[in-house]
Design a protein around this motif. Sequence first.
Motif, PDB file in Angstrom:
ATOM      1  N   VAL A  47       0.881  -1.163   0.000  1.00  0.00           N
ATOM      2  CA  VAL A  47       0.000   0.000   0.000  1.00  0.00           C
ATOM      3  C   VAL A  47       0.922   1.218   0.000  1.00  0.00           C
ATOM      4  O   VAL A  47       1.710   1.407   0.925  1.00  0.00           O
ATOM      5  CB  VAL A  47      -0.908   0.029   1.240  1.00  0.00           C
ATOM      6  N   ILE A  48       0.855   2.004  -1.046  1.00  0.00           N
ATOM      7  CA  ILE A  48       1.746   3.164  -1.193  1.00  0.00           C
ATOM      8  C   ILE A  48       0.935   4.442  -1.053  1.00  0.00           C
ATOM      9  O   ILE A  48      -0.075   4.623  -1.748  1.00  0.00           O
ATOM     10  CB  ILE A  48       2.464   3.151  -2.554  1.00  0.00           C
ATOM     11  N   GLY A  49       1.380   5.313  -0.180  1.00  0.00           N
ATOM     12  CA  GLY A  49       0.739   6.591  -0.004  1.00  0.00           C
ATOM     13  C   GLY A  49       1.714   7.727  -0.269  1.00  0.00           C
ATOM     14  O   GLY A  49       2.700   7.885   0.461  1.00  0.00           O
ATOM     15  N   TYR A  50       1.482   8.469  -1.337  1.00  0.00           N
ATOM     16  CA  TYR A  50       2.247   9.676  -1.616  1.00  0.00           C
ATOM     17  C   TYR A  50       1.572  10.837  -0.892  1.00  0.00           C
ATOM     18  O   TYR A  50       0.389  11.115  -1.132  1.00  0.00           O
ATOM     19  CB  TYR A  50       2.267   9.973  -3.115  1.00  0.00           C
ATOM     20  N   ILE A  51       2.302  11.518  -0.007  1.00  0.00           N
ATOM     21  CA  ILE A  51       1.720  12.608   0.753  1.00  0.00           C
ATOM     22  C   ILE A  51       2.432  13.903   0.416  1.00  0.00           C
ATOM     23  O   ILE A  51       3.658  13.938   0.324  1.00  0.00           O
ATOM     24  CB  ILE A  51       1.767  12.327   2.267  1.00  0.00           C
ATOM     25  N   GLY A  52       1.667  14.966   0.193  1.00  0.00           N
ATOM     26  CA  GLY A  52       2.285  16.207  -0.251  1.00  0.00           C
ATOM     27  C   GLY A  52       1.416  17.411   0.013  1.00  0.00           C
ATOM     28  O   GLY A  52       0.312  17.282   0.559  1.00  0.00           O
ATOM     29  N   PRO A  53       1.873  18.581  -0.366  1.00  0.00           N
ATOM     30  CA  PRO A  53       1.131  19.814  -0.120  1.00  0.00           C
ATOM     31  C   PRO A  53      -0.272  19.780  -0.737  1.00  0.00           C
ATOM     32  O   PRO A  53      -0.423  19.660  -1.951  1.00  0.00           O
ATOM     33  CB  PRO A  53       1.993  20.883  -0.782  1.00  0.00           C
ATOM     34  N   ASN A  54      -1.277  19.807   0.114  1.00  0.00           N
ATOM     35  CA  ASN A  54      -2.680  19.908  -0.295  1.00  0.00           C
ATOM     36  C   ASN A  54      -3.196  18.723  -1.107  1.00  0.00           C
ATOM     37  O   ASN A  54      -4.250  18.828  -1.749  1.00  0.00           O
ATOM     38  CB  ASN A  54      -2.922  21.201  -1.080  1.00  0.00           C
ATOM     39  N   CYS A  55      -2.476  17.598  -1.084  1.00  0.00           N
ATOM     40  CA  CYS A  55      -2.944  16.446  -1.848  1.00  0.00           C
ATOM     41  C   CYS A  55      -2.261  15.174  -1.359  1.00  0.00           C
ATOM     42  O   CYS A  55      -1.227  15.218  -0.695  1.00  0.00           O
ATOM     43  CB  CYS A  55      -2.666  16.620  -3.347  1.00  0.00           C
ATOM     44  N   HIS A  56      -2.861  14.037  -1.693  1.00  0.00           N
ATOM     45  CA  HIS A  56      -2.168  12.762  -1.548  1.00  0.00           C
ATOM     46  C   HIS A  56      -2.689  11.799  -2.618  1.00  0.00           C
ATOM     47  O   HIS A  56      -3.700  12.059  -3.276  1.00  0.00           O
ATOM     48  CB  HIS A  56      -2.300  12.173  -0.132  1.00  0.00           C
ATOM     49  N   PHE A  57      -1.980  10.675  -2.777  1.00  0.00           N
ATOM     50  CA  PHE A  57      -2.299   9.711  -3.824  1.00  0.00           C
ATOM     51  C   PHE A  57      -1.980   8.321  -3.298  1.00  0.00           C
ATOM     52  O   PHE A  57      -0.878   8.076  -2.807  1.00  0.00           O
ATOM     53  CB  PHE A  57      -1.476  10.009  -5.087  1.00  0.00           C
ATOM     54  N   ILE A  58      -2.957   7.419  -3.379  1.00  0.00           N
ATOM     55  CA  ILE A  58      -2.822   6.068  -2.815  1.00  0.00           C
ATOM     56  C   ILE A  58      -2.861   5.039  -3.937  1.00  0.00           C
ATOM     57  O   ILE A  58      -3.648   5.149  -4.883  1.00  0.00           O
ATOM     58  CB  ILE A  58      -3.968   5.772  -1.821  1.00  0.00           C
ATOM     59  N   GLN A  59      -2.014   4.010  -3.824  1.00  0.00           N
ATOM     60  CA  GLN A  59      -1.998   2.903  -4.777  1.00  0.00           C
ATOM     61  C   GLN A  59      -1.869   1.573  -4.032  1.00  0.00           C
ATOM     62  O   GLN A  59      -1.116   1.482  -3.064  1.00  0.00           O
ATOM     63  CB  GLN A  59      -0.796   3.005  -5.724  1.00  0.00           C
ATOM     64  N   TYR A  60      -2.599   0.575  -4.492  1.00  0.00           N
ATOM     65  CA  TYR A  60      -2.368  -0.805  -4.032  1.00  0.00           C
ATOM     66  C   TYR A  60      -3.088  -1.788  -4.959  1.00  0.00           C
ATOM     67  O   TYR A  60      -4.068  -1.431  -5.617  1.00  0.00           O
ATOM     68  CB  TYR A  60      -2.792  -1.022  -2.582  1.00  0.00           C
ATOM     69  N   PRO A  61      -2.586  -3.012  -5.037  1.00  0.00           N
ATOM     70  CA  PRO A  61      -3.190  -4.009  -5.918  1.00  0.00           C
ATOM     71  C   PRO A  61      -4.450  -4.611  -5.300  1.00  0.00           C
ATOM     72  O   PRO A  61      -4.624  -4.607  -4.077  1.00  0.00           O
ATOM     73  CB  PRO A  61      -2.090  -5.060  -6.059  1.00  0.00           C
ATOM     74  N   LEU A  62      -5.316  -5.119  -6.171  1.00  0.00           N
ATOM     75  CA  LEU A  62      -6.541  -5.780  -5.743  1.00  0.00           C
ATOM     76  C   LEU A  62      -6.693  -7.102  -6.477  1.00  0.00           C
ATOM     77  O   LEU A  62      -6.014  -7.370  -7.461  1.00  0.00           O
ATOM     78  CB  LEU A  62      -7.757  -4.902  -6.052  1.00  0.00           C
ATOM     79  N   ARG A  63      -7.615  -7.917  -5.975  1.00  0.00           N
ATOM     80  CA  ARG A  63      -7.993  -9.180  -6.596  1.00  0.00           C
ATOM     81  C   ARG A  63      -6.785  -9.991  -7.043  1.00  0.00           C
ATOM     82  O   ARG A  63      -6.574 -10.254  -8.225  1.00  0.00           O
ATOM     83  CB  ARG A  63      -8.966  -8.942  -7.749  1.00  0.00           C
ATOM     84  N   GLN A  64      -6.008 -10.355  -6.020  1.00  0.00           N
ATOM     85  CA  GLN A  64      -4.827 -11.192  -6.226  1.00  0.00           C
ATOM     86  C   GLN A  64      -3.847 -10.572  -7.217  1.00  0.00           C
ATOM     87  O   GLN A  64      -3.132 -11.281  -7.932  1.00  0.00           O
ATOM     88  CB  GLN A  64      -5.238 -12.597  -6.679  1.00  0.00           C
ATOM     89  N   GLY A  65      -3.809  -9.246  -7.242  1.00  0.00           N
ATOM     90  CA  GLY A  65      -2.841  -8.549  -8.070  1.00  0.00           C
ATOM     91  C   GLY A  65      -3.255  -8.325  -9.508  1.00  0.00           C
ATOM     92  O   GLY A  65      -2.468  -7.801 -10.298  1.00  0.00           O
ATOM     93  N   THR A  66      -4.474  -8.673  -9.875  1.00  0.00           N
ATOM     94  CA  THR A  66      -4.922  -8.502 -11.256  1.00  0.00           C
ATOM     95  C   THR A  66      -5.426  -7.089 -11.535  1.00  0.00           C
ATOM     96  O   THR A  66      -5.608  -6.714 -12.697  1.00  0.00           O
ATOM     97  CB  THR A  66      -6.044  -9.497 -11.600  1.00  0.00           C
ATOM     98  N   MET A  67      -5.678  -6.318 -10.479  1.00  0.00           N
ATOM     99  CA  MET A  67      -6.171  -4.965 -10.639  1.00  0.00           C
ATOM    100  C   MET A  67      -5.351  -4.009  -9.781  1.00  0.00           C
ATOM    101  O   MET A  67      -4.689  -4.437  -8.828  1.00  0.00           O
ATOM    102  CB  MET A  67      -7.658  -4.865 -10.272  1.00  0.00           C
ATOM    103  N   LEU A  68      -5.404  -2.735 -10.128  1.00  0.00           N
ATOM    104  CA  LEU A  68      -4.729  -1.709  -9.342  1.00  0.00           C
ATOM    105  C   LEU A  68      -5.761  -0.681  -8.899  1.00  0.00           C
ATOM    106  O   LEU A  68      -6.506  -0.148  -9.726  1.00  0.00           O
ATOM    107  CB  LEU A  68      -3.641  -1.020 -10.161  1.00  0.00           C
ATOM    108  N   ASN A  69      -5.796  -0.430  -7.608  1.00  0.00           N
ATOM    109  CA  ASN A  69      -6.673   0.593  -7.053  1.00  0.00           C
ATOM    110  C   ASN A  69      -5.867   1.867  -6.831  1.00  0.00           C
ATOM    111  O   ASN A  69      -4.762   1.829  -6.269  1.00  0.00           O
ATOM    112  CB  ASN A  69      -7.257   0.126  -5.720  1.00  0.00           C
ATOM    113  N   GLN A  70      -6.398   2.992  -7.284  1.00  0.00           N
ATOM    114  CA  GLN A  70      -5.726   4.272  -7.099  1.00  0.00           C
ATOM    115  C   GLN A  70      -6.744   5.310  -6.623  1.00  0.00           C
ATOM    116  O   GLN A  70      -7.887   5.343  -7.107  1.00  0.00           O
ATOM    117  CB  GLN A  70      -5.049   4.727  -8.395  1.00  0.00           C
ATOM    118  N   VAL A  71      -6.298   6.141  -5.683  1.00  0.00           N
ATOM    119  CA  VAL A  71      -7.166   7.168  -5.115  1.00  0.00           C
ATOM    120  C   VAL A  71      -6.408   8.488  -5.090  1.00  0.00           C
ATOM    121  O   VAL A  71      -5.288   8.556  -4.555  1.00  0.00           O
ATOM    122  CB  VAL A  71      -7.620   6.810  -3.681  1.00  0.00           C
TER     123      VAL A  71
END
Length: 400
Positions: A204-228
Amino acid sequence: MSSLDGTHVIIAGGGIGGAASAFALARKGARVTLFERSAEFGEVGAGLQVGPHGSRILQSWGLLDEVLADGVLPRSIVFRDAITAEELTRVDLGDEYRARYGGPYFVTHRSDLHATLVAAARAAGAELYTGLTVTDVVTEADRAYVTTDDGRTHQADVALALDGIKSRLRAKIVDDQPVSSGYAAYRGTIPYADAELDEDITDVIGYIGPNCHFIQYPLRQGTMLNQVAVFRSPGYFAGVENWGGPGELDSAYEHCHQNIRRQLKHMWTDRWWPMYDREPIENWVDGRMMLLGDAAHPPLQYLASGAVMAIEDAKCIADYAAADYVPGGGNAAWPQILKNVNAERAPRCNRIVETCRFWGELWHVDGAGRIARNELFRTRDTSSYQYTDWLWSYSSDRVA
């Protein structure tokens, strides 16, 4: 521990918290009726993080293996600076972590977890109805009278309001409204291969920065990527009515690393989620009605515990009820059961709500604040659990 046979519980709301509560109470023997306003059960197909405070409960319910079959066990939670992409710190989620907290940290589709809970509730005997909205709950003597929008009134021993952050039943206890954070969230769940990544993402990767952030992690046994993608909306602070729209998305990340910017094209732009919570309240009970889940304590998402808090609520009320209910005469025990659950859960959940607000501010600082935060993260003792035990070690176990 006694059975809840002979008691009737009505639940308003069929999200994760409502389905979990229906299952937890039905498996203890209660007759459970749940009303969901949507035409069918379902959750937005985006990712969800569940810490060991949730996985332990799912394990105790016999549901964890099923949920994990569709999920992913990330290796770590990693924080990176959103401008430079430098790794600041990480939480190792391996064997030592699992041993300490008694369960894994996993990620899954919200829809997968929700479907498992709905199926489990039905299998346990709960009656689940869609297309019906609970409009009112009134307590008279030892009964809860629940009105639905088809004009019918239903009787139960107790009613649980799990009708979300926009709960209409919360107004029976407190006159308040959701509180805007001024931040908007965009989501995008895509086939993993379509992300065109420079590195394989197993954390689970969280990029944190001025006035924003961005999250990434795999889903469904690695077949999908979730990004927020979450950012401070200029439109909100300018008084724009439909603030946080797609026109703000790219400019919100102009100062960020290319790892983030090149993924923005994968965000869904036909919808977005303005981020709200509510002011913490100490009392969740009105007669024989109790608020739970986001109706009682909706958090901002920074501790990844909104869904888990609702699952904790479900376990807590089922365990407390089964410990104190007396078959044949247990209806009289419900007011005290609700009082005890309120006393157990409110301090815990309100702390999470307040900590999420602070955590969000810390993620989004700029200037000297960002420099100081990054140094704090870089130098933290990664072997220490002093700041996480309160969150992940919690248990509300109540036995007869």
